[in-house]
Write an enzyme that holds these catalytic residues in place. Sequence first.
Site, short mmCIF file in Angstrom:
data_model
loop_
_atom_site.label_atom_id
_atom_site.label_comp_id
_atom_site.label_asym_id
_atom_site.label_seq_id
_atom_site.Cartn_x
_atom_site.Cartn_y
_atom_site.Cartn_z
N LEU A 8 0.57 -1.26 -0.06
CA LEU A 8 0.46 0.11 -0.20
C LEU A 8 1.02 1.11 0.09
O LEU A 8 1.87 1.44 1.07
CB LEU A 8 -0.57 0.11 0.98
CG LEU A 8 -1.46 -1.12 1.75
CD1 LEU A 8 -2.66 -1.38 2.71
CD2 LEU A 8 -2.78 -1.91 0.11
N ARG A 15 1.95 14.53 7.64
CA ARG A 15 2.54 14.14 8.49
C ARG A 15 3.80 14.53 8.47
O ARG A 15 4.40 15.08 9.06
CB ARG A 15 2.33 13.26 9.71
CG ARG A 15 1.20 13.51 10.41
CD ARG A 15 0.52 12.61 11.53
NE ARG A 15 0.57 11.18 10.10
CZ ARG A 15 0.45 9.62 11.04
NH1 ARG A 15 0.32 9.53 12.33
NH2 ARG A 15 -0.51 9.13 9.95
N ASN A 171 -1.46 -3.82 15.63
CA ASN A 171 -1.65 -4.30 14.71
C ASN A 171 -0.41 -3.51 13.28
O ASN A 171 -0.56 -2.79 13.62
CB ASN A 171 -2.72 -3.26 13.69
CG ASN A 171 -2.61 -3.89 11.95
OD1 ASN A 171 -2.19 -5.33 11.34
ND2 ASN A 171 -3.98 -3.49 11.02
#
Length: 424
Positions: A8, A15, A171
């Site tokens: 991905l 940021r 995760n």
Amino acid sequence: MEIKSVILAAGKGTRMKSETPKVLHKIFEKPLLGYVLDNVKNIVNESFVIVGHHAQEVTEYVEKNYNTAKTVLQSPQLGTGHAVSMVCPLIESFEGQVIILCGDTPLITEATLKKFVEYHNSNNSDLTVMSTIFENPANYGRIIRENDNSLKCIVEEKDATTEQKAVKEVNAGIYCLNWKKIKPAFSQLTSNNAQGEYYLTDIIAWGKKNNLNVNAYILENSDEIYGINSRSNLAAATKIINERKLNSLMDNGVTIVDPASTWISEDTEIGADTVIYPSTYIEGKNKIGKNCKIGPCAHLRGDVEIADNCKIGNFVEVKKAKISNNTNAGHLSYIGDAELGSHVNIGAGTITANYDPISKTKSKTILKDNVKIGSNTVLVAPVEIGEGTNIGAGSVITKNIGKWALGITRAPLRIIENWVKNKV
Ligand code: UD1
Ligand code: CA
């Protein structure tokens, strides 16, 4: 079994506050995405990189550097689950496994990914998510378990209750899927959450609901899943990659005098008994032989090959150069686009002038075996100096010179007696 990966890399990376897409930010001149692609390339047969924000730049990087990777456009970017769904039409009838990774998580190692896939296989898992324990789990999705400790779901920070926020198991954003079984989830995800996004993390709850075998692989070395979201994350990851490299070099017989001030890229090989002195910075892909002395304060910029018993001393910059055995460049020099034979000596302050600003081209300097270059010489490339030839100090060399000669371009010394005395 055939394995493909989906990486991905379409998100904005707000940021980072940058014009450069997040996954192309570099550690030792290699983009974050390159680390991820390199670490999966020996495990998978094919990779799909999901691109969106600055898609063109990311696509160019992938196409130029990785021939087993394809890019897939996600536009607009509606979340991590939506991102993965972009590959559905491309691997409609694929029967193997799919590993999903994030392009902003460069510290994951090939060894860990191998163990992760082994764990998935030995548990006969349909879906395995990688997790780890963080003392400070802020910003990561939390792994929520049932009373019997089996997985229940993943809850994002922004959707979590106070109780869920206290969970320290997070995760990692890395998943292994039996594609055929999990694929239907991607047409059933919803965006009914705090961020209004299609969350990839919802495939866990989906798998449980559909009675699939869903497991978590708990990673012990949590450094590996460190995600880059800001410039300070980037600096911290650079430090981790550097420390790993220095430790592995030291384990293999390289002396690093001061690990705290030494920076060496992952793609640099160094032979045993070579000593790296403090404040040395080595980026890109390089190969340094045995028993060399590098630094203090040397800068190797990539595509550098140095054979055995060489010395690259203080304030010497080397780029795209091949240096044979027993050759020294002790001080204050620039060696770029060059080929140096063996037993060559480069005097202090020597410069290979490799760049022509008019034609904007770079040219090569070739110094054959036993060439000795006097201090403060400019070698204006393209130029070749034959075996054994000496160059007098302070020369500007603009033509090729044959073997065993002396090349010197020096204005004659004038001494004017009493010159100062007559001025005062
Ligand atoms: C994500 C996980 C979170 C996990 C964390 C680990 C989700 C919903 N959350 O959160 O549980 O702990 O990673 O680092 O998955 N991307 C796209 N398309 C999109 C959105 C994102 O390609 O539409 C890419 C981003 O470029 C990035 C990756 O997906 O490489 C992760 O996205 P990011 O927004 O950083 O997710 P996190 O909030 O870190
Ligand atoms: Ca992230």
